[in-house]
Every structure is written in structure tokens, then in C-alpha cells.
Design an enzyme around this catalytic site. Structure first.
Site, PDB file in Angstrom:
ATOM      1  N   GLY A 133      28.400  35.626  64.837  1.00 15.34           N
ATOM      2  CA  GLY A 133      27.916  35.033  63.604  1.00 15.34           C
ATOM      3  C   GLY A 133      28.433  35.710  62.367  1.00 15.34           C
ATOM      4  O   GLY A 133      27.936  35.467  61.274  1.00 15.34           O
ATOM      5  N   GLY A 134      29.436  36.575  62.520  1.00 12.29           N
ATOM      6  CA  GLY A 134      30.121  37.134  61.360  1.00 12.29           C
ATOM      7  C   GLY A 134      29.239  37.872  60.381  1.00 12.29           C
ATOM      8  O   GLY A 134      29.487  37.847  59.187  1.00 12.29           O
ATOM      9  N   SER A 219      33.030  37.865  68.800  1.00 11.43           N
ATOM     10  CA  SER A 219      33.209  37.400  67.436  1.00 11.43           C
ATOM     11  C   SER A 219      32.628  38.445  66.470  1.00 11.43           C
ATOM     12  O   SER A 219      33.016  39.603  66.513  1.00 11.43           O
ATOM     13  CB  SER A 219      32.551  36.023  67.286  1.00 11.43           C
ATOM     14  OG  SER A 219      32.934  35.389  66.109  1.00 11.43           O
TER      15      SER A 219
END
Length: 553
Positions: A133-134, A219
Site C-alpha cells: 500500500g505504499g 510492494s
């Protein structure tokens, strides 16, 4: 759409978790449990459920209040409770847009979830996962990463946390707010460390071994893992790590973080000396303001072209503050503090197809070798002809869209992963293992005849072994990213077994998979993970040599 590049990498990362949070991957407690399970913790008794051979404890508090006067600071002490506290439902995720099949987001979000085969003091390896989710969205209940199958099929304990995100987790106030707010730019990371401390103190009661903990994440979770690998406060609580499709080579500098803080205060008409007004603004309003700030892309200018994660003013991510995060995780070297901790690192072969799908980009699939240069020039400028020529020679049967996908995918995730592997080898400590995930989904990107291949985020359900036939013997449903082919079940099992064996022993291995050599700078072995796995030496050698020549690796 402009040529994709790392200019919007982190903002698009944030969608990876949200987009796979689909109904078929929602794991709330909505049926009968086989039985209820009660266990002790350092702060009181918990009641979880046993379901299909796995004990599940959801929404366990691991930190106290972080709202009110605790905003931007370390949590209040977690208060013990009396009686038995239910741990049957997921806890609130951090402040963000509402999440499907999850509780409403809340500023007070320090909860974690545990999946274990049994609360029996067996000392199983612990796999401590940080969601993607950065740094701005996601949760420990995100779709596809349910830990039941890993626990059941591979005899491990899985732990996932919620933690502060975005402005509330990474606003740098050290220079305006004083000593009480030291480390404010890394509150989200320190929350994760608190989760690791909770594991150290409690996981034995859940059948886990506190001295055998692997941190991993995909991610944005890979970037969080990169940071943890370099953080002194995290060092005592884990002994191996995996960075998946999120190489966090560099993080935000203090100078850039201070610019972002100044920008926020200006937008809110708050003088720096009146920064305490931030404590009175409702979290929902801060979330709106977070979305209004200019996006902070990674550096891609001519004078700093390396594919490294660093932001300009405007975004929120961990801050290299010299204390909590003493230096960039993997620049200029691998962190000495984790020299003796084995590492996995790698990426998916077709990362970009996720972003094409998410943006409804169909134009890339119409590219020809006449139009490809224009598509790439926005990112690569005068280097574009050399890049295309190198990729065409190395991949003589590739189409123009194939070349575009390959170039976009390796610059998003691959170059940073290779950089990390090389620096870890040069350190001369514990081994590092480099991988590519390559199982090909036959699903087409809507509006095109181009298949998804191995997109960003597809690895989540595979490595969690959530690509398996239904337990009730019914016909398998189509996987959201993975498609319909039954070979996906084999690829998922390989991926999960490699990772759980690494968690157990520090060396990845699986039945019916070739021996995976540690990465070195001569033969440069890379494991390609698929239904049929293979070790490929010197993979992408011509392409990587070119990227080095033009200064991007």
C-alpha cells in the site's frame, strides 16, 4: 497516458493492496467456529477461534492510544484487561478511505492478527508480514494474504499488523515540535517494531518461536521490510527477511521531509510556531489534506537517474532521520546491522501489467516499433534508442508491447532488487537469494488481447498458498489475477514452500524444485518461480549491463 516510470511508482503501489481486496478474499468471522480457543498474553486473556485446523486471533491490541495528545508520538502504554477479550474480528485499519469487508478506519489502529496451527509451545517459525500500500493504504486484513493455508499446510505461525500510515504515520515534526516528537517521521515504522516486540513477548503462547522470526512484505511492505532491515530498534526481533516487489533502497531525507511539513502547514494556514494546531484537526480532514498535497515521485532527473526509492516534498514515507532510520536502507551499502541475516529479494516478471489494468491503459498493447520510442522517451530521453536496441537483441521474438512491459517492469522493481542483492553479496555476511516470479496468467487486460502475465501484486495470493483447489471438492473458481489454469496451484505451492522453508532454516528449498544457490557476482543465479521452477544464471545480463552503462543501476 504518459510513459510509465517510477515517477508515479509509489502512488500506484498504494492501489495494489486495495485492488485485490475482493469479496472472495474477505476473511471476517461470519460462520461457526469448530471451537473457541483461549490463551494468555502479557496484557490479558484472548479468545480466538479454531477453524479447519488453524487457530485464528484477530484484532489483538499491541499498542495503546495514538490519538489525541499521542498523535505523531509513541503510543500510550497498552492497558491490561480483565476477563477474556474476544479476538474474533479484525481491528480497525489506519486512517484511509474505507476498506471493503473491514472495520471503519480509525486513528487508533494498533492491532495485529495471528494464524497458528496450535497454541502448543511447539516453537514454529514466525512469518511477520508487512502489508503493501505504499505507506498510505492497506491493513493486516488485506485480501489474498489470509495466513490460514500457510499455517495449516506448512506448520508456521503468521502475524500481520495494522500500523499508522500516510500523514499520521510519517509527518516529520522533529525540527518544529521538539524532543517529545523525536522520530515523528517514522511513527509508522516504529509501530511495526512494537508489533515485533509483541511477537517476542507473546508468540511462544501461540506455538511460535520468538528466536526464529522472518520479516517479509510485498510492494510497500517490501519497502517497509527494507527499512526494518536497517533499523536498530527492530534488529533484536528478527533474524531473516524477504523483500518482494518493493526494493526500498533509499527513503526520504530529513530535508525533503521538512519541506513537506512546511508545505502542509502553509496549506493549513498554520505558522510553524503554532504547529500544535495539527493535534486538533480531525483525522478525516488531515486525510483530505494528504490527498491535496502534490504527489511526491521518486527522483528521475538526469543528475540522479538511479531507480531508487526517494521522494520529493509532498509525500509521506519513512525518513532517514539519523536515529530511528540511521541511513538509507541499501545506499551506499547493505546495512551492517543485518550483516548476518539471510535475505530474499526479487520481483514479478510483468509488474507493469497491473498498472495498465488499474489505469485502463489499452494503448500500450497497440505499440509498434515505430511508436515505441515516443512512449519511452518521456522517461528515458536520449537513452531510449539504446534501451530499445538492447532489449530487441536480447529478446528477438518480443513484440513492441513485450519490450515496453519488460522495460517498465524492470525499472519499477527489478533494478532496485538487483542493486540490493549485489550490495548484500559485497557485504560478505549471510547469503542473499534473488528470484523472479514468472507464472503466467492467461487473463487478458480488459480492452486488449494482451495477457496479464505476472503482474504486480499477483504474488500475494500465490506465496500465501491461497491459490489452491477448494477444500470441499467443488470446482475451482477463477483467480482474480491468476486465471483458471490448474498449474497455478503447483506454482503457489512452490512459492509458499520456498518461503516457509526459508523462514524455518534461512535457506529456501522445496520438493520438486531445483536447489537454489545463494546469489554471487560471478554466476549470478536467479530462481524463476513457476509451476516448473528453474535456476537461471546471469539472467538479463545484456539488459543489466546496458542499465549500468546509462547510469540507472
Amino acid at each position: 497516458m504518459d510513459s510509465v516510470n517510477r515517477r508515479d511508482f509509489l502512488t500506484r503501489l498504494t492501489l495494489a493492496t486495495a485492488t485485490v481486496s475482493l469479496p472472495q478474499y474477505a476473511f471476517s468471522f461470519n460462520g461457526r467456529a469448530d471451537e473457541f480457543i483461549t490463551t494468555d498474553t502479557t496484557h490479558g486473556k484472548l479468545r480466538g477461534i479454531r477453524k479447519d485446523g488453524v487457530n485464528l486471533f484477530r484484532g489483538i491490541p499491541y499498542g495503546g492510544r495514538i490519538s489525541g495528545d499521542r498523535r505523531f508520538r509513541r503510543p500510550a502504554p497498552l492497558e491490561p484487561w480483565t476477563g477474556v477479550r474476544d479476538a474474533l474480528e479484525f481491528g480497525a485499519p489506519a486512517i484511509q478511505p474505507p476498506r471493503r469487508n473491514e472495520p471503519a478506519p480509525s486513528e487508533d489502529c494498533l492491532f495485529l492478527n495471528v494464524w497458528t496451527p496450535a497454541n502448543d509451545n511447539r516453537k514454529r517459525p514466525v512469518m511477520f508480514y508487512s502489508h503493501g500500500g505504499g505507506f498510505v493504504i492497506g491493513s493486516g486484513a488485506s485480501g489474498g494474504q489470509d495466513g490460514s493455508n500457510l499455517a495449516r499446510n506448512f506448520d508456521v505461525v503468521v502475524v500481520e499488523t495494522n500500523h499508522r500510515l500516510g500523514l499520521l504515520g510519517f509527518l516529520y515534526l522533529d525540527e518544529v515540535a521538539g524532543v517529545d516528537y523525536a522520530g515523528s517521521g517514522n511513527m509508522g515504522m516504529l509501530d511495526i517494531v512494537d508489533g515485533l516486540k509483541w511477537v517476542h513477548d507473546n508468540i511462544a503462547r501461540f506455538g511460535g518461536d520468538p528466536s526464529n522470526v522472518m520479516i517479509w512484505g510485498e510492494s510497500g511492505g517490501g519497502a517497509k521490510t527494507s527499512c526494518l532491515y536497517a533499523m536498530p530498534s527492530a534488529a533484536p526481533y528478527f533474524n531473516k527477511a524477504s523483500i518482494e516487489s518493493g526494493p526500498g533502497v533509499r527513503m526520504t531525507s530529513k530535508e525533503t521531509a521538512a519541506e513537506t511539513t512546511a508545505m502542509l502547514l502553509r496549506e493549513l494556514n498554520i505558522a510553524p510556531k503554532d504547529w500544535r494546531k495539527l493535534l486538533d484537526i480531525p483525522a478525516s480532514e488531515l486525510l483530505v489534506m494528504q490527498g491535496k498535497l502534490p504527489f511526491a515521485p521518486p527522483f528521475q532527473e538526469k543528475n540522479n537517474r538511479k531507480s531508487l526509492m526517494e521522494r520529493r516534498a509532498g509525500g509521506f514515507s519513512p525518513v532517514v532521520d539519523g536515529t530511528v532510520l540511521p541511513h538509507n536502507p541499501f545506499d551506499p551499502t547493505a546495512p551492517a546491522i543485518s550483516r548476518n541475516k539471510p535475505l530474499l529479494v526479487g520481483w514479478n516478471e510483468d509488474e507493469f501489467t497491473f498498472f495498465a489494468w488499474e489505469r485502463k491503459d489499452t494503448e500500450f498493447a497497440k505499440l509498434t516499433f515505430e511508436t515505441l520510442p515516443k512512449r519511452l522517451e518521456a522517461q528515458f530521453g536520449e537513452d531510449t534508442p539504446k534501451i530499445i536496441d538492447t532489449y530487441r537483441k536480447a529478446n528477438p521474438n518480443a513484440t513492441a508491447p513485450d519490450i515496453f512491459i519488460a522495460v517498465s517492469s524492470i525499472t519499477m522493481m527489478g533494478l532496485g532488487s538487483v542493486d540490493i542483492a549485489e550490495k548484500k553479496v559485497k557485504q560478505g555476511g549471510a547469503p542473499v537469494y534473488l528470484y523472479n516470479f514468472g507464472y503466467k496468467s492467461e487473463k487478458l487486460i480488459p480492452g486488449t488481447d494482451y495477457p496479464m502475465g505476472t503482474p504486480h501484486a499477483m504474488d500475494i495470493s500465490f506465496k500465501f498458498n491461497n491459490e489452491i483447489p477448494p477444500r470441499d471438492g467443488s470446482a475451482p473458481k477463477e483467480s482474480f489475477f491468476g486465471g483458471n489454469r490448474p498449474e497455478r496451484f503447483t506454482a503457489s505451492h512452490h512459492f509458499a514452500e520456498l518461503w516457509t522453508t526459508f523462514a524455518r532454516t534461512g535457506k529456501p528449498a522445496a520438493k520438486d524444485v531445483p536447489a537454489w544457490p545463494a546469489f554471487n557476482l560471478k554466476s549470478r543465479p536467479t530462481m524463476r518461480i513457476d509451476a516448473n521452477c528453474e535456476v537461471i544464471n546471469n539472467r538479463f545480463s545484456d539488459e543489466l549491463a546496458m542499465w549500468r552503462t546509462i547510469g540507472r543501476l
